[in-house]
Structures are given as C-alpha cells and as structure tokens.
Design a protein around this motif. Structure first.
Motif, PDB file in Angstrom:
ATOM      1  N   CYS A  18       0.775  -1.245   0.061  1.00  0.00           N
ATOM      2  CA  CYS A  18       0.048  -0.072   0.143  1.00  0.00           C
ATOM      3  C   CYS A  18       0.998   1.298   0.019  1.00  0.00           C
ATOM      4  O   CYS A  18       1.695   1.273   0.976  1.00  0.00           O
ATOM      5  N   GLY A  19       0.686   2.155  -0.837  1.00  0.00           N
ATOM      6  CA  GLY A  19       1.504   3.365  -1.127  1.00  0.00           C
ATOM      7  C   GLY A  19       1.243   4.208   0.002  1.00  0.00           C
ATOM      8  O   GLY A  19       2.250   5.063   0.169  1.00  0.00           O
ATOM      9  N   ASP A  20       0.406   4.145   0.627  1.00  0.00           N
ATOM     10  CA  ASP A  20       0.014   5.179   1.961  1.00  0.00           C
ATOM     11  C   ASP A  20       0.704   4.668   3.189  1.00  0.00           C
ATOM     12  O   ASP A  20       1.217   5.344   4.134  1.00  0.00           O
ATOM     13  N   THR A  21       0.355   3.266   3.437  1.00  0.00           N
ATOM     14  CA  THR A  21       0.568   2.612   4.857  1.00  0.00           C
ATOM     15  C   THR A  21       2.023   2.027   4.735  1.00  0.00           C
ATOM     16  O   THR A  21       2.817   1.639   5.810  1.00  0.00           O
ATOM     17  N   HIS A  22       2.471   1.375   3.637  1.00  0.00           N
ATOM     18  CA  HIS A  22       3.576   0.749   3.161  1.00  0.00           C
ATOM     19  C   HIS A  22       3.304  -0.699   3.864  1.00  0.00           C
ATOM     20  O   HIS A  22       4.357  -1.528   4.109  1.00  0.00           O
ATOM     21  N   ALA A  23       2.173  -1.210   4.073  1.00  0.00           N
ATOM     22  CA  ALA A  23       1.864  -2.443   4.491  1.00  0.00           C
ATOM     23  C   ALA A  23       2.094  -3.250   3.167  1.00  0.00           C
ATOM     24  O   ALA A  23       1.528  -2.728   2.283  1.00  0.00           O
ATOM     25  N   ALA A  24       2.554  -4.602   3.398  1.00  0.00           N
ATOM     26  CA  ALA A  24       2.837  -5.186   2.166  1.00  0.00           C
ATOM     27  C   ALA A  24       2.201  -6.673   2.164  1.00  0.00           C
ATOM     28  O   ALA A  24       2.257  -7.336   3.358  1.00  0.00           O
ATOM     29  N   ALA A  25       2.350  -7.286   1.088  1.00  0.00           N
ATOM     30  CA  ALA A  25       1.915  -8.874   1.048  1.00  0.00           C
ATOM     31  C   ALA A  25       2.838  -9.450   0.119  1.00  0.00           C
ATOM     32  O   ALA A  25       3.341  -8.797  -0.999  1.00  0.00           O
ATOM     33  N   LEU A  26       3.527 -10.581   0.280  1.00  0.00           N
ATOM     34  CA  LEU A  26       4.197 -11.275  -0.618  1.00  0.00           C
ATOM     35  C   LEU A  26       3.520 -12.557  -1.270  1.00  0.00           C
ATOM     36  O   LEU A  26       3.110 -13.159  -0.481  1.00  0.00           O
ATOM     37  N   ILE A  27       3.349 -12.578  -2.553  1.00  0.00           N
ATOM     38  CA  ILE A  27       2.552 -13.504  -3.055  1.00  0.00           C
ATOM     39  C   ILE A  27       3.481 -14.706  -3.706  1.00  0.00           C
ATOM     40  O   ILE A  27       4.349 -14.331  -4.593  1.00  0.00           O
ATOM     41  N   ASP A  28       3.346 -15.890  -3.494  1.00  0.00           N
ATOM     42  CA  ASP A  28       3.952 -17.109  -3.918  1.00  0.00           C
ATOM     43  C   ASP A  28       5.628 -16.771  -3.905  1.00  0.00           C
ATOM     44  O   ASP A  28       6.465 -17.157  -4.916  1.00  0.00           O
TER      45      ASP A  28
END
Ligand SMILES: [Fe+2]
Length: 346
Positions: A18-28
C-alpha cells in the motif's frame, strides 16, 4: 500500489504494498529468493504483513513457511489447503486488508482444489489458474479439468476484461496480460464447452515436474528441501579451498585432521594422503573414539562437497569448533591431479 515482480526461472512472485501505509503482502515466494524479497521490501520501505500462496505448489519450493518463522507473520492460503501450518484460510470472496488496499480471494479450483486468484485494484494474481497464453495443468494431485473450466469461464473470465493478470508462471519472460487479451488470444480459452476443454487438458501429455514429491513434502509438510538444508549447513561453517588443503597436505601439517566421510570403498579407491575414514552415516556414533580432542582443526571431505558440508555442520553442532568443510570434493581433487593414496587407513 507499490509493486515488484520477481522471477525465479519460470516462477513469478509478487511483492505488493500500500502506497499510503507501506503494509505489504508477498505472493508465491520461492525459497531460494528470501534475501531478495526482504531486500526489495527494505528498499521500498515495505513491511510484509502477509505471506500468500495462491495454491499448493508441486513444482517449486514455497518460501512462505520459512519466512513466516522469520517475520512472525501469517501464512495465507485458500480454505481447502491441505497444508497444516496455514494461519489464515480464505474462502471465496473473502478479503485481506492491506493498509488502504483490499486483497480479494476468488476460489478458482481446477489446477488444484485449493487454487485461488487474488484481485487487488486493477489486477488479478491468477496463480496457475490462468497463465499468459495458457492455463495451469490439471493432471497433478487434486487437479480437475472440469473444475478449472468452471473457475475460468464462470468466474475469472467474467471479471472486468480490462483487469491486468499476473500469473504464477511464465516461461517466456512475459510480465502480464489482461483478461481481454487472454479471452481473444489464449488458445486454451477457445474451448467454451466443458467436455472439449477437459478433453484438451487430459491429452496434453505433460511430463511430471522435477522434484514433485520433494516440493509437495516441503510445501505441505512444512519441511526443508535438500537445497535448503545444504544452504543452512553451508552458512554455518567455514570452508577451505582445494589449493590450501593441498599445500597443508604437502607440508604434512600436523595440526589438521583430514576426515574423509565417504564410504570405505570410495575411500580405498583413492583418498587424500593422511586422511582418516569416518563415513557420514557413522559420524555421531563413532566421533568420541575417533576424535577425542574437540579443539583440533578437522577438515571434512566427501565426493562433491555436499555431504562434507553437512558433516562439518554436525561436527560443529557437537562442539568441534575447529571443524572446516572442503570447498569442493574428491572429484575436483582428482581432476586437479592432486596427490592420492589408495588402500586402507594410514
Ligand atoms: Fe502450480
């Protein structure tokens, strides 16, 4: 959206943030790229909150379990996943909050029973349900061509045609496509009739992926791959080069014990002069008699350098703080024309 696409051979992984909060997910994520993912997340200022597998992979080693232990964040899979270490199981239509972004899971069985696609803003991560110019195969465990047909034609392909698709595999270096492009040009999607589609899928005659049993063991059991065990062992021991060892052997260095951990017949066919024989399979049980002084410098060698790396890690774990592995093995030693002795132990 902050977006990174990371290819490992034909396998595609994605880091989305997320560009606002910088929370991220890593897929595969793939197990050999963990440092790369963490470095990209650090560079982009992202905090990985979820590790997601789009399905149980049969062809590569998932990095979700190892990363979850390291980062203390949940492993996310579809509700039907057979994997016991999954922390969060998503049903069809359920969403994850990622800062201000939403990741919506679509259950799309067919390639596997636990396949899901992930819709995020203008794109869909399609796993192995829909590939660029192809689809996932349906002949691996829990695959079903009729289910794949239903997932594609009655769900995924009914989404907005402008959506970009990012698959879990591409072997031709392509990065993405759109649903509209796949509808018009993907040869597998020209079979709208379920039976014709299943007939096509059942006659593809694909060869089995290499390492399928190991991949399923690792991905479903949460165990380690052979390569991972070797990497971990290699990261915990120092090495000595063939050239340095040769010089030490020629000087008859009394401070160094060369321990040949191959089997007796290999040892007797040709070993490093002065080397002692202690096969890897007997290491733990015979170490007290064979190596009474734990402060000695001990160099383990084997045929190609893998078993000796494991043996050195074991020795260090047992308190032999001077244990060193050979960078290479007897094969390279012989090929270099370095001195050999045949016959039984000195
Ligand atoms: Fe797959």
């Amino acid at each position: 959206m902050i977006f990174e696409q990371i290819a490992t051979g034909g396998c595609q992984s994605y880091l989305i943030g997320c560009g606002d909060t910088h929370a991220a997910a890593l897929i595969d994520p793939e197990i050999s790229q963990l440092d790369q993912y963490l470095a990209l997340a650090a560079r982009d200022g992202l905090h990985i909150r979820y590790l997601i597998d789009t399905h149980t992979h049969a062809d590569h080693f998932s990095g979700t379990h190892a990363l979850a232990k390291k980062l203390q964040v949940p492993v996310v899979m579809q509700r039907n996943s057979p994997t016991p270490f999954v922390d969060l199981r998503l049903g069809d239509g359920e969403m994850l909050m990622l800062g201000r972004m939403r990741i919506e899971a679509l259950h799309t069985p067919g390639h596997t029973r636990d396949s899901m696609c992930l819709r995020v803003e203008d794109r869909v991560f399609t796993g192995d349900t829909l590939l660029i110019g192809g689809t996932g195969r349906t002949d691996l465990p829990s695959g079903d061509p009729f289910a794949l047909h239903d997932s594609l034609f009655n769900h995924l392909l009914k989404l907005d045609p402008a959506l970009r698709i990012f698959p879990a595999h591409d072997y031709k270096g392509r990065k993405s496509s759109t649903i509209a492009d796949e509808l018009s040009s993907n040869p597998r999607l020209q079979h709208a009739d379920p039976s014709a589609f299943a007939e096509l899928m059942n006659t593809l005659n694909l060869s089995m992926p290499t390492h399928i049993t190991e991949a399923l063991r690792v991905n479903m059991g949460g165990g380690k791959s052979v390569a991972q065990m070797l990497d971990e062992a290699a990261a915990s021991v120092p090495f000595m080069s063939l050239e340095t060892l040769r010089a030490r052997v020629e000087q008859d260095d009394p401070g160094l014990i060369v321990l040949d951990v191959r089997e007796r017949d290999a040892y007797e066919a040709g070993h490093i002069p002065g080397a002692r024989l202690l096969p890897r399979g007997q290491l733990e049980l015979r170490v007290n008699q064979e190596l009474p002084d734990p402060t000695r410098r001990i160099l383990a060698c084997c045929e190609i350098g893998k078993v000796s790396t494991l043996a050195t890690a074991t020795l260090r774990e047992m308190g032999f703080a001077g244990a060193v592995a050979l960078d290479g093995g007897m094969k390279a030693w012989r090929e270099a024309g370095y001195p050999l002795k045949t016959g039984s132990e000195p």
